[in-house]
Design a protein around this motif. Structure first.
Motif, PDB file in Angstrom:
ATOM      1  N   GLY A 402      -5.520  -1.380  -4.958  1.00  0.00           N
ATOM      2  CA  GLY A 402      -5.722  -2.363  -4.001  1.00  0.00           C
ATOM      3  C   GLY A 402      -6.946  -3.191  -4.246  1.00  0.00           C
ATOM      4  N   GLU A 403      -7.284  -3.761  -3.044  1.00  0.00           N
ATOM      5  CA  GLU A 403      -8.315  -4.935  -3.141  1.00  0.00           C
ATOM      6  C   GLU A 403      -9.759  -4.133  -3.077  1.00  0.00           C
ATOM      7  OE1 GLU A 403      -7.684  -7.310  -0.129  1.00  0.00           O
ATOM      8  OE2 GLU A 403      -5.983  -8.433  -1.143  1.00  0.00           O
ATOM      9  N   THR A 404      -9.839  -2.890  -2.600  1.00  0.00           N
ATOM     10  CA  THR A 404     -10.950  -2.160  -2.509  1.00  0.00           C
ATOM     11  C   THR A 404     -10.537  -0.642  -2.574  1.00  0.00           C
ATOM     12  OG1 THR A 404     -10.832  -1.715  -0.214  1.00  0.00           O
ATOM     13  CG2 THR A 404     -12.163  -3.634  -0.871  1.00  0.00           C
ATOM     14  N   PRO A 405     -11.642   0.345  -2.928  1.00  0.00           N
ATOM     15  CA  PRO A 405     -11.264   1.801  -2.923  1.00  0.00           C
ATOM     16  C   PRO A 405     -10.506   2.211  -1.645  1.00  0.00           C
ATOM     17  CG  PRO A 405     -13.345   1.366  -3.791  1.00  0.00           C
ATOM     18  CD  PRO A 405     -12.825   0.085  -3.284  1.00  0.00           C
ATOM     19  N   GLU A 406     -11.146   1.681  -0.487  1.00  0.00           N
ATOM     20  CA  GLU A 406     -10.771   2.156   0.981  1.00  0.00           C
ATOM     21  C   GLU A 406      -9.282   1.806   1.142  1.00  0.00           C
ATOM     22  OE1 GLU A 406     -14.922   2.343   0.468  1.00  0.00           O
ATOM     23  OE2 GLU A 406     -13.442   0.493   0.131  1.00  0.00           O
ATOM     24  N   GLN A 407      -8.998   0.398   0.680  1.00  0.00           N
ATOM     25  CA  GLN A 407      -7.691  -0.043   1.181  1.00  0.00           C
ATOM     26  C   GLN A 407      -6.502   0.710   0.266  1.00  0.00           C
ATOM     27  OE1 GLN A 407      -6.499  -3.893  -0.738  1.00  0.00           O
ATOM     28  NE2 GLN A 407      -6.629  -4.704   1.123  1.00  0.00           N
ATOM     29  N   THR A 408      -7.100   0.964  -1.112  1.00  0.00           N
ATOM     30  CA  THR A 408      -6.237   1.608  -2.024  1.00  0.00           C
ATOM     31  C   THR A 408      -5.827   3.146  -1.247  1.00  0.00           C
ATOM     32  OG1 THR A 408      -7.169   0.623  -3.985  1.00  0.00           O
ATOM     33  CG2 THR A 408      -6.059   2.733  -4.328  1.00  0.00           C
ATOM     34  N   GLU A 409      -6.607   3.818  -0.923  1.00  0.00           N
ATOM     35  CA  GLU A 409      -6.496   5.018  -0.230  1.00  0.00           C
ATOM     36  C   GLU A 409      -5.483   4.896   1.154  1.00  0.00           C
ATOM     37  OE1 GLU A 409     -10.399   6.656   0.188  1.00  0.00           O
ATOM     38  OE2 GLU A 409     -10.205   7.844  -1.516  1.00  0.00           O
ATOM     39  N   THR A 410      -5.887   3.863   1.857  1.00  0.00           N
ATOM     40  CA  THR A 410      -5.062   3.600   3.148  1.00  0.00           C
ATOM     41  C   THR A 410      -3.547   3.368   2.903  1.00  0.00           C
ATOM     42  OG1 THR A 410      -7.095   2.760   4.258  1.00  0.00           O
ATOM     43  CG2 THR A 410      -5.037   2.039   5.263  1.00  0.00           C
ATOM     44  N   VAL A 411      -3.598   2.505   1.883  1.00  0.00           N
ATOM     45  CA  VAL A 411      -2.194   2.076   1.498  1.00  0.00           C
ATOM     46  C   VAL A 411      -1.154   3.282   1.042  1.00  0.00           C
ATOM     47  CG1 VAL A 411      -0.710   0.675  -0.109  1.00  0.00           C
ATOM     48  CG2 VAL A 411      -2.579  -0.292   1.135  1.00  0.00           C
ATOM     49  N   ARG A 412      -2.131   4.098   0.121  1.00  0.00           N
ATOM     50  CA  ARG A 412      -1.238   5.056  -0.163  1.00  0.00           C
ATOM     51  C   ARG A 412      -1.111   6.230   0.658  1.00  0.00           C
ATOM     52  NH1 ARG A 412      -5.655   8.267  -3.420  1.00  0.00           N
ATOM     53  NH2 ARG A 412      -5.949   9.110  -1.225  1.00  0.00           N
ATOM     54  N   ASP A 413      -2.025   6.456   1.583  1.00  0.00           N
ATOM     55  CA  ASP A 413      -1.756   7.709   2.479  1.00  0.00           C
ATOM     56  C   ASP A 413      -0.791   7.307   3.567  1.00  0.00           C
ATOM     57  OD1 ASP A 413      -3.566   8.743   1.037  1.00  0.00           O
ATOM     58  OD2 ASP A 413      -5.473   8.618   2.501  1.00  0.00           O
ATOM     59  N   ARG A 414      -0.852   5.894   4.031  1.00  0.00           N
ATOM     60  CA  ARG A 414       0.171   5.628   4.863  1.00  0.00           C
ATOM     61  C   ARG A 414       1.484   5.547   4.338  1.00  0.00           C
ATOM     62  NH1 ARG A 414      -2.676   0.303   7.384  1.00  0.00           N
ATOM     63  NH2 ARG A 414      -4.329   1.188   8.816  1.00  0.00           N
ATOM     64  N   LEU A 415       1.758   5.195   3.297  1.00  0.00           N
ATOM     65  CA  LEU A 415       3.221   5.337   2.725  1.00  0.00           C
ATOM     66  C   LEU A 415       3.498   6.683   2.558  1.00  0.00           C
ATOM     67  CD1 LEU A 415       4.099   2.365   0.337  1.00  0.00           C
ATOM     68  CD2 LEU A 415       5.175   2.920   2.595  1.00  0.00           C
ATOM     69  N   GLN A 416       2.753   7.660   1.875  1.00  0.00           N
ATOM     70  CA  GLN A 416       3.032   9.035   1.593  1.00  0.00           C
ATOM     71  C   GLN A 416       3.548   9.631   2.973  1.00  0.00           C
ATOM     72  OE1 GLN A 416      -0.454  10.349  -0.366  1.00  0.00           O
ATOM     73  NE2 GLN A 416       0.265  10.084  -2.084  1.00  0.00           N
ATOM     74  N   GLN A 417       2.504   9.186   4.201  1.00  0.00           N
ATOM     75  CA  GLN A 417       2.777   9.977   5.661  1.00  0.00           C
ATOM     76  C   GLN A 417       4.503   9.338   6.270  1.00  0.00           C
ATOM     77  OE1 GLN A 417      -0.520   9.375   7.614  1.00  0.00           O
ATOM     78  NE2 GLN A 417      -1.801  10.421   6.229  1.00  0.00           N
ATOM     79  N   SER A 418       4.483   8.253   5.346  1.00  0.00           N
ATOM     80  CA  SER A 418       6.028   7.471   6.138  1.00  0.00           C
ATOM     81  C   SER A 418       6.955   8.163   5.867  1.00  0.00           C
ATOM     82  CB  SER A 418       5.874   6.141   5.616  1.00  0.00           C
ATOM     83  OG  SER A 418       6.554   6.002   4.206  1.00  0.00           O
ATOM     84  N   GLY A 419       6.889   9.047   4.696  1.00  0.00           N
ATOM     85  CA  GLY A 419       8.119   9.833   4.252  1.00  0.00           C
ATOM     86  C   GLY A 419       9.247   8.904   3.457  1.00  0.00           C
ATOM     87  N   ARG A 420       9.138   7.485   3.411  1.00  0.00           N
ATOM     88  CA  ARG A 420      10.071   6.548   2.972  1.00  0.00           C
ATOM     89  C   ARG A 420       9.987   6.660   1.366  1.00  0.00           C
ATOM     90  NH1 ARG A 420      10.085   1.122   6.480  1.00  0.00           N
ATOM     91  NH2 ARG A 420      12.022   0.948   5.083  1.00  0.00           N
ATOM     92  N   VAL A 421       8.733   6.697   0.761  1.00  0.00           N
ATOM     93  CA  VAL A 421       8.616   6.942  -0.491  1.00  0.00           C
ATOM     94  C   VAL A 421       7.538   7.942  -0.966  1.00  0.00           C
ATOM     95  CG1 VAL A 421       9.409   4.613  -1.159  1.00  0.00           C
ATOM     96  CG2 VAL A 421       6.992   4.938  -0.666  1.00  0.00           C
ATOM     97  N   TRP A 422       7.286   8.333  -2.395  1.00  0.00           N
ATOM     98  CA  TRP A 422       6.176   9.075  -2.639  1.00  0.00           C
ATOM     99  C   TRP A 422       5.522   8.875  -3.988  1.00  0.00           C
ATOM    100  CZ3 TRP A 422       3.440  12.528  -5.648  1.00  0.00           C
ATOM    101  CH2 TRP A 422       2.509  13.198  -4.697  1.00  0.00           C
ATOM    102  N   PHE A 423       4.454   8.536  -4.071  1.00  0.00           N
ATOM    103  CA  PHE A 423       3.873   8.654  -5.409  1.00  0.00           C
ATOM    104  C   PHE A 423       2.600   9.171  -5.491  1.00  0.00           C
ATOM    105  CE2 PHE A 423       3.584   4.934  -2.718  1.00  0.00           C
ATOM    106  CZ  PHE A 423       2.043   4.762  -2.440  1.00  0.00           C
ATOM    107  N   GLY A 424       2.029   9.382  -6.527  1.00  0.00           N
ATOM    108  CA  GLY A 424       0.891  10.181  -6.780  1.00  0.00           C
ATOM    109  C   GLY A 424      -0.575   9.651  -6.907  1.00  0.00           C
ATOM    110  N   PRO A 425      -1.476  10.212  -6.176  1.00  0.00           N
ATOM    111  CA  PRO A 425      -2.790   9.672  -6.170  1.00  0.00           C
ATOM    112  C   PRO A 425      -3.446  10.124  -7.596  1.00  0.00           C
ATOM    113  CG  PRO A 425      -2.812  11.900  -5.087  1.00  0.00           C
ATOM    114  CD  PRO A 425      -1.290  11.577  -5.247  1.00  0.00           C
TER     115      PRO A 425
END
Length: 463
Positions: A402-425
């Motif tokens: 993403g645009e920042t490290p924090e944003q990258t982690e936030t986007v990744r974690d929210r989508l993983q927690q949603s259960g709708r898709v999964w991809f690796g950190p």
């Protein structure tokens, strides 16, 4: 049927139990891809795993109750890695013919060590080995061992490699061991996969003794920076770097290594299958001149887990290193117990045989090409919607930030927690990123479009 009730012959209770298990498995399969099924289990489901914390009973419990608990409690916490919306860890989804073949092989209950233990498994795995060499266009006289993983394959291949290098210098490691033996050098790339490093550590090479060759911005070993090689050197190259999907320059490195008498091993857990594609095999130019290779079936070939191959050009070098003949069970040089680490083993080559027979060369090529096309489609969509794609997408890996490290982690974690898709950190060049791996035969363009849409919405939300 209670837990401690046994009967040497099939009974109605046994067949009922197997039918119930099959019904439950078919129900799971029918739900693959459903929007009602989470790709990663919810916190509530994970909390339910506490129900499995039971004391061991004295008398046992009914078998039907056990299967129900497996399905209803543990099954509610399964990661849906066979879902088309799963993009983690370069894992494919088991093809139907592979799953069906696995069911039959399980019913056979074979110890697939040699012809005497299982003529059927021996012949099927020999045929599967020949087809693997055809599909990958590797030297046809090579030995193919069907292993649990590319990790186990690496331990096997590197054991054979060290033994062969030492024999050339008159040192019989089987009889004399390693104490006092000539030193075998190891050269690997800076970004060699951790499983290769682990194999070297297990084999006692010593991490401080490993020479690491620098890599370029794409994670490929820099040929010009390779150290001088000799006939006591083991060189390990990579087909498909785990983040970028890139390939080491085999045509630049292997000929010089061969001239020096070095042994070249290629870690190709998923990338080796690029050779099955007329479009993408250019990435592997020169790879067939190596001495050994490892690859997984449970990644891009879409076979069940616990399915991989070790391939060694010098078949005698492999069979001599792994030989486990005993007075009560000898076997041919190409018996799987003489090509792999396991003496007792299941016939893990049977699903590979089933997939290759069913898909044929064209089907394997289509699978590879389609996954690469979908990965590039994902990269294009993510770039167009504000993400940075960090790699060239030469294969099926998309490395994203993403645009920042924090944003990258936030986007990744929210989508993983949603259960709708999964991809690796992952971490790339010291900062957070994530990987989208497209490896499943089930994934289609609409699943990629959904992934891009979800990621884009989370990116906007995180700003």
């Amino acid at each position: 049927m209670s837990g401690n009730a046994t009967d040497p012959d099939p009974t109605d209770d046994e067949l009922v139990l197997l039918a119930d298990a099959d019904r439950r498995a078919r129900t799971w399969t029918a739900g693959i891809g459903s929007s009602a099924r989470r790709v990663f289990p919810s916190a509530e489901s994970l909390a339910g795993l506490s129900r499995l914390d039971e004391p061991l009973t004295t008398a046992g419990r009914p078998a039907g109750e056990t299967i129900a608990m497996l399905d209803e409690v543990a099954g509610d916490c399964v990661v849906a890695s066979n879902d088309p919306r799963y993009f983690g860890f370069v894992v494919g989804s088991t093809l139907p013919v592979a799953a069906a073949a696995e069911r039959i092989a399980l019913a056979w209950d074979q110890c697939a060590s040699s012809f005497d233990n299982s003529p059927a498994a021996h012949v099927l795995e020999k045929q599967a080995g020949r087809w693997v060499l055809d599909a990958l266009d590797l030297p046809r006289a090579s030995a193919v061992g069907f292993t649990t993983s590319a990790t186990a394959g690496a331990v096997t291949a590197l054991t054979a490699a060290r033994r062969a290098l030492l024999l050339r210098h008159g040192w019989d490691v089987d009889q004399r061991g390693l104490h006092g033996a000539p030193t075998v050098r190891v050269v690997i790339g800076e970004l060699a996969h951790i499983t290769v490093v682990r194999a070297l550590r297990i084999l006692g090479f010593g991490l401080e003794n490993i020479e690491r060759a620098p890599v370029d911005e794409h994670a490929r070993v820099t040929a010009a920076a390779m150290p001088d090689l000799d006939d006591l050197t083991l060189v390990i190259l990579q087909a498909g770097e785990v983040n970028t999907g890139e390939f080491d320059p085999f045509a630049d490195i292997i000929p010089a290594a061969r001239r020096a008498g070095a042994w070249v091993h290629v870690d190709g857990a998923f990338g080796l299958w690029a050779r099955a594609s007329q479009t993408h095999r250019v990435l592997t130019t020169g790879i067939d001149a190596a001495d050994s290779w490892t690859t997984d079936g449970h990644k891009w070939l879409n076979t069940p887990y616990d399915s991989a191959m070790v391939i060694v050009r010098d078949a005698d070098a492999l069979s001599s290193a792994m030989n486990s003949d005993a007075v009560y069970l000898a076997g041919s040089a190409d018996a799987q117990k003489n090509l792999t680490l396991e003496f007792s083993r299941r016939a893990r080559g049977i699903p590979i045989w089933a997939v290759l027979r069913t898909l044929g060369a064209d089907g394997v090529e289509e699978l590879v090409d389609r996954c690469v096309d979908l990965a590039r489609h994902a990269a294009e969509g993510l770039r167009a919607n504000g993400f940075t794609v960090l790699n060239r997408c030469v294969l099926n890996q998309v490395l994203v930030r993403g645009e920042t490290p924090e944003q990258t982690e936030t986007v990744r974690d929210r989508l993983q927690q949603s259960g709708r898709v999964w991809f690796g950190p992952t971490v790339w060049q010291g900062e957070p990123a994530f990987r989208v791996s497209v490896s499943s035969w089930r994934t289609r363009r609409e699943h990629i479009d959904e992934l891009v849409e979800l990621l884009t919405a989370e990116l906007a939300r995180s700003r």
